[in-house]
Each structure stands twice: as structure tokens, then as C-alpha cells.
Design an enzyme around this catalytic site. Structure first.
Site, PDB file in Angstrom:
ATOM      1  CG  ASN A 420      -0.144   0.094   2.512  1.00  0.00           C
ATOM      2  OD1 ASN A 420       0.901  -0.535   2.680  1.00  0.00           O
ATOM      3  ND2 ASN A 420      -0.615   0.897   3.443  1.00  0.00           N
ATOM      4  CB  CYS A 422       2.755   3.547   4.711  1.00  0.00           C
ATOM      5  SG  CYS A 422       2.019   5.186   4.568  1.00  0.00           S
ATOM      6  CD  GLU A 424       0.851   0.349   6.506  1.00  0.00           C
ATOM      7  OE1 GLU A 424      -0.199   0.941   6.793  1.00  0.00           O
ATOM      8  OE2 GLU A 424       1.620   0.747   5.603  1.00  0.00           O
TER       9      GLU A 424
END
Length: 779
Positions: A420, A422, A424
Site C-alpha cells: 500500500n 506505506c 505495511e
């Protein structure tokens, strides 16, 4: 004098602890400034003591309270009466029906516990406004609104859980993600933070994904797109007899879409695009984020997007061999129309043995033997090109494709092709007749909330993790989905992402330094407790409501917990249970883990449980340090959408006050050093060692901490690195170390800038990965 009496009362113990501020100075200032101007004045005095920032926060809350309704039901009523009210009729009905309970339970005094950064962020981003931009609610109203959205919008109003969730939110024990905060209770409650899309190589789907991403972004979601299936530039298109433009023009198109489709008008849109390293267009991809260079000069770049690389073990092996002169580093490039499905397979084992289960390696070399490659380069050339871009913009991120897939509870569902915004979240996604577009709902636990006088409350952390699990599971059912494919995915796998913030606060409170054996052990134990609490509650929910539909065939259905997948890969020693039992002082024993395995085999409600995301807003609101990171500086200005605010490390100040060292001379030296204390020799060496900033410590320490917590993370983590100078050898050292330790994320952002000790000004914390333009999946 009226203003002074207000300030004096706010500085007293009426709103919490009495503040250590100079009232005479404030008496003189009140003659010059309005209350609103006094907020900035007090904030500027933070260098003297962090209590000035607290006073500024109390002033901000006081002014907000003066202009908003004094009861929750009245605040809702005033909003509902607006001609363009965002509130849903169902939400309003629930509030009216139970207004006596809500009005009597809500505690507005808790607003005064917010930091200055917190209250300003709430006012700017989370509190509902009317069409003229006037704030219509208080922070406590927002917390109650979220709690009602989670437990009051179904067939049954669960009042007990509404009040419990409100309590946890308002006492800052937990936080929910940004989209949940600003969309809860509205007519279109998109509560999910993260969306994963896989772009197919046909014109219809290419444009469908532009539309889908724009709609998601408009509701506050952050987006990750896999581009690895798009044919390379100049590839032949049999249907039209023309040649493909490759990924470049498509990335430019998504870049423009992101700029237009901002997140509900609250903040810029935020997309990340991912590509595998074998793709023929990899060098074009690596140049597109740059702000300088030929592509930027020709305006063929796309600098507003974030970029990520999906890196297989095979590439890392070839790179390592080339670095150590054990091979020439040859790396083949392909176009997916000529060499299909490379992004759909992964290596289940890392062993180089010829009989190892390595589907990616097998297919890659099959295509090499069949001469399907369209280019040849070396691993070093790719990593050098990556590094040139990282120096400029801090990314592309690096995700270790094989580690992510082989350690996924959902590996039986399909290959995970991207992450995604970021890096994670790791949910399988694909397009087609039964398309699934990955979705994840996020929340975080405040680790500092469980600090006790002489111990850490692991039992409390376990319980809080369970509460958040139930919250997020309810959000899955109550939220709005922008597409049928997002609904299908979320209902089938029911993934959630529970993160943390305040780890550095925990270590500072117990006078531990990052990298010490006790800190690494505590890091491991904390994340073990977080995972245990989430899994235990998910098992209980499965008994009540049923398992997620994709449970059969999952690792959990076979009695394998997340750390067991690491043991299976030889990335975690079998004795980890005894180590965790010792650190938690018997709270988590091997017997409890064994019982959890047996229970999980009977059913689990959620396919994923934990994911360690950036937590900028949560940290801002509560005054705790971000996620699992060390302190970035001991003194800096934090830039957000709300403005700039001085942040001072209160733990350092308290330690210096204990030994009578918080003097004007030390304050000036700290200011001159830009927040570093490493060259302030009057401060004892032991304190200087404990308060090394993220850049001042050896970056291998961050990798070792990541390796300690990663086995208890269902998905992945936003792992940042901080360097003084842009030296590729230093970066490769931690990347290779992380890969060898089995990490799922190689790197989120790599920061290169002069260290705090060389700056003669307060650090502007713009280097933080959690900047204002990258907050879609943040808390």
C-alpha cells in the site's frame, strides 16, 4: 486582565497538573496579545519548558469550547440542522434515542489532555465542519461519534462497547485511522485506510483503475497499485498492430489523477506504484520520482506519487554475489506479455538447493533459457539507479516479495504482488470476473499507556489489542465500499491492521536505550503481546460470528501462528516462547501459545491482525513518539497540515532536571545543536547514549529491532532508515542484513541529510516519512 485570569486558571491544576510557566511573563504578554495570539506566543516558549506547549494546547481547547455546543446531542443536532449536513440519518437517530446516556458519559475535560499539535490537528482534519468551514464539534464528540459508528449502527446498539470504545479513544489508549475519524457517522462512511489494486494489461482495466483509485482517494483512502503486469514500452499489441507506451505514460496519468482526487478536500491524494525488478521498464520507473534530471526537465516524471520495488530473493542473491565478487550480477529483463506470470509466483523456500521449492526462480530461468528476455543488465546497475532516486526523494520503498508471501497467513489465497501507500499492508489482489481489491482497516495502540511505576502492563496491552480487534472487525461490516471488488475482498478475508506508537516513550520511561539487549527483548515481547491479544479475540469472535470465509487452507487453520511461519523459514529460533515468557514475567507462557494454536485451528475471524504503520497524527495528538521509531530529535519543529509546532523531548528534560542540568546554558546548546546532545559534554555520557536520535545511532540497531518484532506482525511494517551522508555501502549493509534476517520490509523511507549535531537551527521535521502529504494510511 480578564485574559490573564483565563491563562492563570488554565495553568493551574484545574485542567490536569499545574504547569511550570512564568506567570509574570504571561501577565505582560496578555496586554499585547489576544488569547488566539497567546497560543503562538506560548508555543514559541517551548524551548524553556514543554509546559508552555501544554498551556498553548489548553488555550486552544478553551477557545474551541467557547465556540461549540456544550453537549454531544446538541452538537449533533446543530450539525443535522445544516442544509449540507454530512451526518447520516441513522446516526442522528441513534444519538437522539440515547442522548441522555451519551451526554452524561462524555467528558469534555479530557480535551485538555491533548497536545498543542493534537488539538490543532483535530481542528484542521478530524472535527466536522459546516459548509462555511466552521468547526461544529469537539474532540470528545469526535471520539463518541466513532464509537457509535462502530457499535451503534448495526442491528443492535451495543451500549457497553460504545462507552468502552469512547473511553479508550478519549484516554488515548487506542486510536483509529484518519478515514475512520473523519468519515464515521456520515452518509458515506468510508472507514478503511488502505487499498491495494492490481492493474491488468488491457485498455479497459487501465482506465478502470484510474477511476477506482480516484474514487477511493476522494473518500480518504491511500492506494497501492501493482504495475508489474503492464507490458513494456515498444511491446507489440497484436489487437491493434501498434506498440505499447509501457508504464511511463500510465504513471503520469495516475500522478495527475492523484493530484485532482484529494482526500475529501482534507489532504492531498496519496498513491504508491509498485514494480518488480525484472520488468523491462525498471530504469524508467526508477527515474520517474526524481525532481532533477533529464526526465524531470522534460516533464516526463511523476514526482507526486510514491514508488515501491517488489524484490525477490533471487535478485538479492545475485546482488550479494556481485558485491562480493562471486558473480557478474547478470540480471535479465522481461516484458510481461512475452514472459507472463512472473509477478504471480514466489519462492516458498530461500535455500539455494536445486530441489528447493522456488517457483519464481524456476520460471525466471525457464524464460531465460527460452530467450524471452528483452534486456540484460546487472543487479548493481539497478540498485545504483534506485539509490540515485532515493537520495532525492527517499523512495522507492523496498518490499521483500518472497518473505512477504511465504510468511503470509493468506498465502493460499494468491500471490501478494504489491503493498500500500506505506508498505505495511500485504493483501492479495487481482482483476477479473471475481476481482478482489485489497482493503485494510487500521488502528493503533498507545504503548505508553501501559507504563507502570516499576513494570510494564503486558496484560493491559493484551486486553487493549483485543478491544481494537473487535472494533476493526465491526468496522468491516459497517463501512462503505467504493467498489464491489473492495467489498468482496474485505468480507472474504476480513483483514485488520493493528499498529503501535510510543515505543520510544516506553524505553525512555524505563531508561533503556535502543539496541540494548533489554530493549530488543522488550520490543519483541510487546509485539508478541499485541499479536497474542488480537489473535485471542479474533478466535473468540469466530466462535460468535464465524471465521472469515478464506480461513480453510490458511496457516492458522493448520495450527500455525505468525511466529511459527518464521520458525518454519529458519528466521526465528524455536525457543522464542521461553524468551517472551521471561520478558513478560510469565504473562505469556509456552502453554498459552500452545492453547492459542489449538483454538485457532477451530476458527479465526480475521485473516490478518497486525501491521505497523506510521502514526503521525496519533503521536501528534497524544504527545507520544511515532510508531516503533526512536526519537528523531530532542528538539524540532513539526510541520503538519495545521502549521508548525515546536516539539521538545520531555523525557530528556525531566532527566536533566533530576540532576539540576536543565539550565539556560544547556537550553542554548541544545538549540544550537539542532536537538542533539551528543556534543554537550556537561550531560553525563549515560544520558547522551540513551538520547541518541534515530540518525545518531548505528542503523543496524533499527534492523535488529525490526527483526525482533517482525515475527509477530501479520503483514509488514513501515521501516525507516536515517543516514548522515548518502553512501550506498551503508544503505546496502542494512538492506542485506534485513533480508538475511527475513524482514518483510527492506525499507520505507531512507533519509539523507546533515545530522542534528551539524545543524545550527531547530530541525524541521519534514524528513519524517509521516509528512503531511503522505497521511492516507496514517493514524
Amino acid at each position: 486582565m480578564e485574559n490573564f485570569f483565563i491563562v492563570k486558571k488554565l495553568a493551574s491544576d484545574t485542567y490536569g497538573k499545574a504547569l511550570n510557566v512564568d506567570l509574570d511573563r504571561l501577565l505582560q504578554a496578555q496586554n499585547k496579545y489576544t488569547l488566539q495570539e497567546l497560543i503562538s506566543y506560548c508555543s514559541a516558549l517551548t524551548i524553556l519548558h514543554y509546559d508552555y506547549s501544554t498551556l498553548a494546547a489548553r488555550l486552544s481547547v478553551y477557545l474551541l469550547h467557547q465556540s461549540t455546543a456544550s453537549s454531544f446531542s446538541e452538537a449533533v443536532s446543530l450539525q443535522a440542522a445544516q442544509s449540507c449536513s454530512r451526518l447520516s440519518p441513522q446516526f442522528v437517530d441513534v444519538v437522539y434515542k440515547y442522548k441522555a446516556i451519551f451526554d452524561s458519559y462524555i467528558d469534555y475535560s479530557r480535551d485538555y489532555k491533548l497536545t498543542l499539535l493534537g488539538i490543532e490537528t483535530m481542528k484542521n482534519s478530524y472535527l466536522l465542519k459546516n459548509k462555511d468551514g466552521v468547526i461544529m464539534e469537539r474532540p470528545q464528540d469526535a471520539y463518541m461519534r466513532v464509537a457509535i459508528m462502530i457499535y451503534g449502527m448495526g442491528r443492535v446498539v451495543n451500549m457497553k462497547m460504545i462507552l468502552l470504545t469512547y473511553d479508550l479513544l478519549s484516554r488515548h489508549v487506542i486510536t483509529h485511522a484518519s478515514p475512520t475519524m473523519f468519515n464515521a457517522g456520515t452518509k458515506k462512511p468510508q472507514l478503511s485506510s488502505c487499498f491495494l489494486l492490481n492493474v491488468n494489461d488491457n485498455l479497459e482495466n487501465l482506465y478502470d483503475m484510474v477511476k477506482t483509485a480516484g474514487i477511493i482517494s476522494g473518500g480518504g483512502g491511500g492506494i497501492g497499485l501493482c504495475l508489474s503486469g503492464i507490458r513494456a514500452k515498444n511491446s507489440f499489441i497484436s489487437g491493434s498492430g501498434l506498440r505499447s507506451n509501457g508504464i511511463q505514460n500510465y504513471i503520469v496519468l495516475q500522478n495527475a489523477s492523484q493530484c485532482y482526487a484529494n482526500q475529501g478536500g482534507l489532504r492531498p491524494g496519496a498513491y504508491a506504484v509498485y514494480l518488480e525488478l525484472w520488468h523491462q521498464d525498471i530504469f524508467t520507473f526508477l527515474q520517474m520520482p526524481r525532481l532533477k534530471g533529464q526526465m524531470a526537465e522534460q516533464r516526463l516524471n511523476a514526482p507526486n506519487l510514491k514508488y515501491g520495488l517488489w524484490v525477490p530473493d533471487l535478485f538479492m542473491e545475485i546482488l550479494e554475489d556481485q558485491i562480493h565478487d562471486r558473480g557478474d550480477g547478470t540480471w535479465y529483463l522481461f516484458s510481461p506479455d512475452q514472459a507472463p506470470n512472473l509477478h504471480k509466483v514466489f519462492d516458498l523456500e530461500r535455500s539455494r538447493h536445486k530441489n528447493a521449492h522456488r517457483e519464481f526462480r524456476k520460471l525466471y530461468y525457464q524464460y531465460v533459457a527460452e530467450k524471452r528476455y528483452t534486456g540484460v543488465t546487472t543487479a548493481k546497475e539497478i540498485i545504483k539507479e534506485w539509490f540515485k532516486t532515493v537520495i532525492q526523494v527517499g523512495n522507492p520503498y523496498i518490499g521483500f516479495k518472497d518473505a512477504i508471501n511465504r510468511k503470509s497467513n493468506l498465502s493460499h489465497v494468491g500471490t501478494i504482488t504489491n503493498s500500500n501507500l506505506c508498505i505495511e499492508i500485504t493483501i492479495p489482489c487481482w482483476e477479473g470476473s471475481e476481482a478482489e481489491q485489497g482493503v485494510c482497516n487500521l488502528a493503533a495502540v498507545n504503548l505508553a499507556a501501559f507504563i507502570r511505576e516499576n513494570s510494564y502492563d503486558y496484560r493491559g496491552l493484551i486486553e487493549a489489542a483485543g478491544n481494537v480487534t473487535e472494533n476493526l472487525d465491526n468496522i468491516i461490516d459497517n463501512g462503505y465500499y467504493p467498489t464491489e471488488a473492495t467489498r468482496r475482498s474485505n468480507m472474504r478475508h476480513r483483514p485488520i491492521g493493528i499498529g503501535v506508537f510510543g515505543l520510544a516513550d516506553v524505553f525512555a520511561s524505563f531508561k533503556m536505550k535502543f539496541g540494548s539487549p533489554e530493549a530488543i527483548a522488550m520490543d519483541e515481547a510487546i509485539h508478541a503481546a499485541l499479536y497474542y491479544g488480537a489473535m485471542r479475540r479474533s478466535v473468540e469472535l469466530a466462535k460468535e460470528k464465524g471465521s472469515h470465509p478464506s480461513f480453510p487452507g490458511s496457516a492458522a487453520s493448520k495450527g500455525l501462528l505468525q511466529p511459527d511461519l518464521w520458525v518454519r523459514c529458519d528466521d526465528l529460533v524455536f525457543s522464542w516462547e521461553e524468551r517472551v515468557a521471561q520478558t513478560t514475567q510469565g504473562v505469556l507462557t509456552p502453554k498459552k501459545w500452545w492453547q492459542l494454536r489449538l483454538a485457532a485451528m477451530q476458527g479465526v475471524r480475521n485473516g490478518y491482525l497486525t501491521a505497523l504503520m506510521p502514526t503521525a497524527t496519533s503521536s501528534n495528538s497524544t504527545g507520544k513518539n511515532e510508531c516503533f521509531e526512536p526519537f528523531t530529535s530532542n528538539l524540532y519543529t513539526r510541520r503538519t497540515l495545521s502549521g508548525e509546532f515546536i516539539v521538545l523531548n520531555k523525557y530528556l528534560i525531566d532527566d536533566l532536571k533530576e540532576i539540576n542540568l536543565w539550565t539556560e546554558a544547556i537550553q542554548q546548546q541544545l538549540l544550537n545543536a539542532g536537538g542533539s546532545i551528543q556534543h554537550i559534554l556537561d550531560i553525563p555520557a549515560e544520558i547522551r547514549e540513551r538520547y541518541k536520535t534515530s540518525r545518531e545511532m548505528n542503523q543496524k540497531i533499527l534492523t535488529k529491532h525490526a527483526a525482533a518484532r517482525n515475527p509477530f506482525v501479520s503483514q509488514s511494517m513501515s521501516l525507516n532508515y536515517y543516514f548522515y551522508e548518502p553512501e550506498l555501502s551503508q544503505v546496502l549493509t542494512v538492506l542485506v542484513l534485513g533480508w538475511k534476517k527475513g524482514l518483510t520490509t527492506g525499507s520505507y523511507y531512507c533519509h539523507f541529510s546533515p545530522g542534528a549535531g551539524t545543524q545550527k537551527k531547530i530541525i524541521r521535521n519534514s524528513e519524517k516519512a509521516c509528512s503531511a502529504d503522505c497521511e492516507a494510511c496514517l493514524l
